[in-house]
Enzyme design. Structure first.
Site, short mmCIF file in Angstrom:
data_model
loop_
_atom_site.label_atom_id
_atom_site.label_comp_id
_atom_site.label_asym_id
_atom_site.label_seq_id
_atom_site.Cartn_x
_atom_site.Cartn_y
_atom_site.Cartn_z
N ASP A 108 -6.93 1.11 1.02
CA ASP A 108 -6.98 1.52 2.76
C ASP A 108 -8.01 0.55 2.79
OD1 ASP A 108 -8.53 3.30 1.90
OD2 ASP A 108 -7.33 5.04 2.82
N LYS A 122 0.61 -1.45 -0.22
CA LYS A 122 0.16 -0.06 0.04
C LYS A 122 1.33 1.16 0.33
CE LYS A 122 -1.88 1.73 3.95
NZ LYS A 122 -2.57 1.92 4.76
#
Length: 214
Positions: free
Chosen positions: A142, A124
């Site tokens: 997320d 991420k």
């Protein structure tokens, strides 16, 4: 989990997002690629606002890997001790700074694999840096994107990797660069976790969520 929305609906959804916010921006303050890496790494289990407050003074004195090494772990802790998990994060930031100096000439690498090899940098974080700094259409999934993707049918998936693939596979190419920012902002301010603000949602007529709060 909603069913995957078809292409024409996705195109209209992102057309509306673009019309409302043509150039969406991430909310983490940074001055270069290195400070972006640090900011994103610090943001794990913390708010962007909290990270920005902590890094406001930090980045004035440590905006390169070498300057971060010169500051040292204890000096760094003094700046970030208001952030959750600050001791482990400080260790990772210092380790990363050392690797960048010793292996990359003090520069932040621009490949996902190289970024993910850095301590405390997962997929991420790597995707955020690739997208925000280099303009690569990487999707940093997320909790907000995971929720919005599954609620709406924009990008359903059982885990973050599946949602990332759903975005890359289904959202029209012209919207890929900004897709994750539009989805994050939508999840942060409109499609919130406990009581989504469906009455104010610009895509409510296209969304598959069955429990709309109208």
């Amino acid at each position: 989990m909603a069913k995957q929305l078809p292409y024409p609906v996705l195109k209209e959804i992102f057309h509306r997002f673009e019309a409302a916010e043509p150039e969406p921006k991430g909310e983490l303050d940074h001055v270069n690629a290195y400070t972006l890496v640090v900011a994103v790494a610090l943001s794990a289990q913390a708010t962007d606002a909290g990270v920005n407050k902590a890094t406001h003074e930090l980045f004035k004195i440590a905006d390169t890997p070498q300057k971060m090494l010169d500051l040292g772990e204890e000096g760094l802790i003094e700046h970030i001790k208001t952030i959750g998990l600050f001791r482990q994060k400080a260790k990772n930031v210092i380790k990363t700074a050392r690797i960048l100096v010793e292996q990359y000439g003090g520069e932040v690498p621009s490949s996902r694999a190289a970024l993910q090899s850095l301590p405390g940098v997962g997929r991420k974080t790597a995707n955020v840096v690739l997208n925000m700094w280099w303009g690569h259409p990487a999707q940093a999934v997320d909790t907000h994107i995971f929720r919005v993707g599954n609620r709406s049918g924009i990008a359903p998936g059982k885990d973050v990797d599946a949602v990332e693939r759903a975005i890359e596979d289904n959202i029209p190419a012209e919207y890929q660069r900004h897709a994750h920012h539009w989805l994050i902002l939508h999840g942060r301010y409109t499609c919130v976790a406990r009581k989504p603000k469906c009455a104010a949602c610009l895509i409510r007529d296209l969304c598959e969520f069955e429990e709309k709060t109208l």
